[in-house]
Design an enzyme around this catalytic site. Structure first.
Site, PDB file in Angstrom:
ATOM      1  N   GLY A  35     -55.855 -66.331  -8.661  1.00 57.41           N
ATOM      2  CA  GLY A  35     -54.927 -65.101  -8.568  1.00 57.41           C
ATOM      3  C   GLY A  35     -53.587 -65.540  -9.014  1.00 57.41           C
ATOM      4  CE  LYS A 193     -43.373 -35.795   1.306  1.00 62.39           C
ATOM      5  NZ  LYS A 193     -43.827 -37.008   0.458  1.00 62.39           N
ATOM      6  CG  ASP A 220     -42.592 -35.805  -5.555  1.00 63.85           C
ATOM      7  OD1 ASP A 220     -41.379 -36.195  -5.319  1.00 63.85           O
ATOM      8  OD2 ASP A 220     -43.477 -35.863  -4.502  1.00 63.85           O
TER       9      ASP A 220
HETATM   10  C1  R5P Z   1     -42.001 -39.490  -1.354  1.00 61.37           C
HETATM   11  O1  R5P Z   1     -41.291 -39.052  -0.723  1.00 61.37           O
HETATM   12  C2  R5P Z   1     -42.614 -39.244  -2.716  1.00 61.37           C
HETATM   13  O2  R5P Z   1     -41.382 -38.539  -3.270  1.00 61.37           O
HETATM   14  C3  R5P Z   1     -43.650 -38.780  -3.309  1.00 61.37           C
HETATM   15  O3  R5P Z   1     -43.659 -37.423  -2.794  1.00 61.37           O
HETATM   16  C4  R5P Z   1     -44.808 -39.354  -2.479  1.00 61.37           C
HETATM   17  O4  R5P Z   1     -44.698 -40.766  -2.369  1.00 61.37           O
HETATM   18  C5  R5P Z   1     -46.259 -38.938  -3.097  1.00 61.37           C
HETATM   19  O5  R5P Z   1     -47.238 -39.635  -2.365  1.00 61.37           O
HETATM   20  P1  R5P Z   1     -48.715 -38.870  -2.131  1.00 61.37           P
HETATM   21  O6  R5P Z   1     -48.815 -38.766  -3.659  1.00 61.37           O
HETATM   22  O7  R5P Z   1     -49.443 -40.156  -1.501  1.00 61.37           O
HETATM   23  O8  R5P Z   1     -48.592 -37.826  -1.348  1.00 61.37           O
END
Ligand code: R5P
Length: 296
Positions: A35, A193, A220
Site C-alpha cells: 500500500g 437539515k 449542495d
Molecule cells: C454536509 O453538510 C454537506 O454539505 C453535504 O450535505 C453532505 O456531506 C452530504 O452527505 P450525504 O450525501 O452522506 O448525505
C-alpha cells in the site's frame, strides 16, 4: 511554471496545463503491494513555481500521501513555490472540534501541506469557507477557494432548467443556492437539515415552497451517501415539483448513493470533475487555470 497532474487527477491536471499552454509533467508513481506509494519527479524543478493537481478521493489517505511526497520532493529539489490544487479536499468537513478530544483534521492537513513546502492551496467549493479561514490563520500557507456553482447552473440552464427554483439542503449551503439562482433566475431557498452526530441519521425540516408544477434544482457542495440529496429531492417532488435536478460540486460516489437519489425522483444528477465520476458534466479546468494565472 511546471504543472504536475497528480496520479488522482491525471485528466484534469492535463487539461489545466493545456489551458496554460504548458506541457504537463506527470510523475512516475506506483503503489507497492503493502500500500505504500512511490513517487519520482520527471523534470528538474529548481527555481520553478510547481503546481500539483491532485484530488483526494477516492482513497483520501493514499491520495494525500502521494501529494505530500510530490510536494516535499519539489521543495527538496529547489522549487521556488508550490501550489497544491486539491479540487476536492478530504477531511474538510472536520474543520472544527465538534466534541471534546476530537482530532481537528483540517488543521492537521494544513500542517502537513505546509511542512511539505506548499505555499498556496487552491480548493473548489470547500465545505465551509469561513471555518477553513480560521484554520488558515494558524498556518503560513495561502488558501484560495473557487466556486463551480455558476458553471453547474449554466449547464442546467442549457438542459431546460432556466427559471428553475434553487434549493440547498441546509442554511450553511444557502450561498450555493443563491449563486445558482443568479444564473437560473427563479429564486432560491433552503431546507433545514440536521444529522445525528452518532447515528448519521438525517432529518429534513420541510417548509411550504410553492414549487407545484415548477422545475427545481437541489444544489449542495457534495454527495456522499446520497441521504441528504435524496431527502431534499423527495420533499420537492412531494410538493408537486414538475422536474427536479440534483447538482453538486463533488460526488464521492458511495455505494447506493445514486440509487437513493434516483429513487427519490432526481433527473438529472450532475457534478463537476473535481472527482471523475459518471456524473462529471462540468469541467473546472478553466476555473483553475484562471486562478493560477491570477497567482502569477
Ligand atoms: C454536509 O453538510 C454537506 O454539505 C453535504 O450535505 C453532505 O456531506 C452530504 O452527505 P450525504 O450525501 O452522506 O448525505
Amino acid at each position: 511554471m511546471i504543472v504536475i497532474p497528480g496520479p488522482s487527477s491525471l485528466g484534469l491536471g492535463w487539461r489545466v496545463a493545456e489551458k496554460l499552454d504548458l506541457e504537463p509533467q506527470p510523475v512516475e508513481h506506483r503503489v507497492f503491494p503493502d500500500g505504500e506509494s512511490y513517487i519520482k519527479l520527471t523534470k528538474p524543478v529548481a527555481g520553478e513555481k510547481v503546481v500539483i493537481v491532485q484530488t483526494t478521493a477516492p482513497n483520501p489517505d493514499t491520495r494525500f500521501m502521494q501529494l505530500l511526497l510530490i510536494a516535499r520532493t519539489a521543495k527538496d529539489f529547489g522549487a521556488s513555490s508550490i501550489v497544491a490544487v486539491i479540487p476536492y479536499l478530504a477531511y474538510a468537513r472536520q474543520d472544527k472540534r465538534f466534541t471534546d478530544l476530537e482530532a481537528l483534521s483540517l488543521d492537521v492537513i494544513f500542517g502537513m501541506l505546509e511542512c511539505s513546502g506548499v505555499t498556496d492551496l487552491i480548493t473548489v467549493n470547500i465545505h465551509n469557507e469561513s471555518s477553513t479561514r480560521s484554520v488558515e490563520a494558524k498556518h503560513n500557507m495561502k488558501f484560495h477557494n473557487i466556486s463551480a456553482v455558476p458553471l453547474l447552473a449554466e449547464y442546467l440552464k442549457g438542459q431546460g432548467f432556466d427559471g428553475a427554483y434553487s434549493l440547498s439542503p441546509d442554511k450553511g449551503a444557502i450561498y450555493i443556492a443563491e449563486a445558482a439562482s443568479k444564473v437560473l433566475g427563479g429564486g432560491y431557498n433552503h431546507f433545514d437539515k440536521t444529522r445525528h452526530r452518532e447515528t448519521g441519521e438525517i432529518t429534513l425540516a420541510v417548509k411550504d415552497l410553492n414549487v407545484k408544477g415548477r422545475k427545481a434544482v437541489v444544489f449542495d457542495d457534495m454527495i456522499s451517501s446520497g441521504g441528504t440529496m435524496a431527502k431534499a429531492v423527495e420533499a420537492l417532488i412531494a410538493q408537486g415539483a414538475e422536474k427536479v435536478a440534483a447538482a453538486c460540486t463533488h460526488v464521492l460516489y458511495m455505494p447506493g448513493a445514486e440509487e437513493k437519489i434516483r429513487k427519490a425522483g432526481a433527473d438529472p444528477i450532475i457534478a463537476t470533475n473535481t472527482i471523475e465520476t459518471p456524473f462529471s458534466r462540468v469541467s473546472i479546468a478553466g476555473l483553475i487555470a484562471d486562478k493560477l494565472r491570477e497567482l502569477t
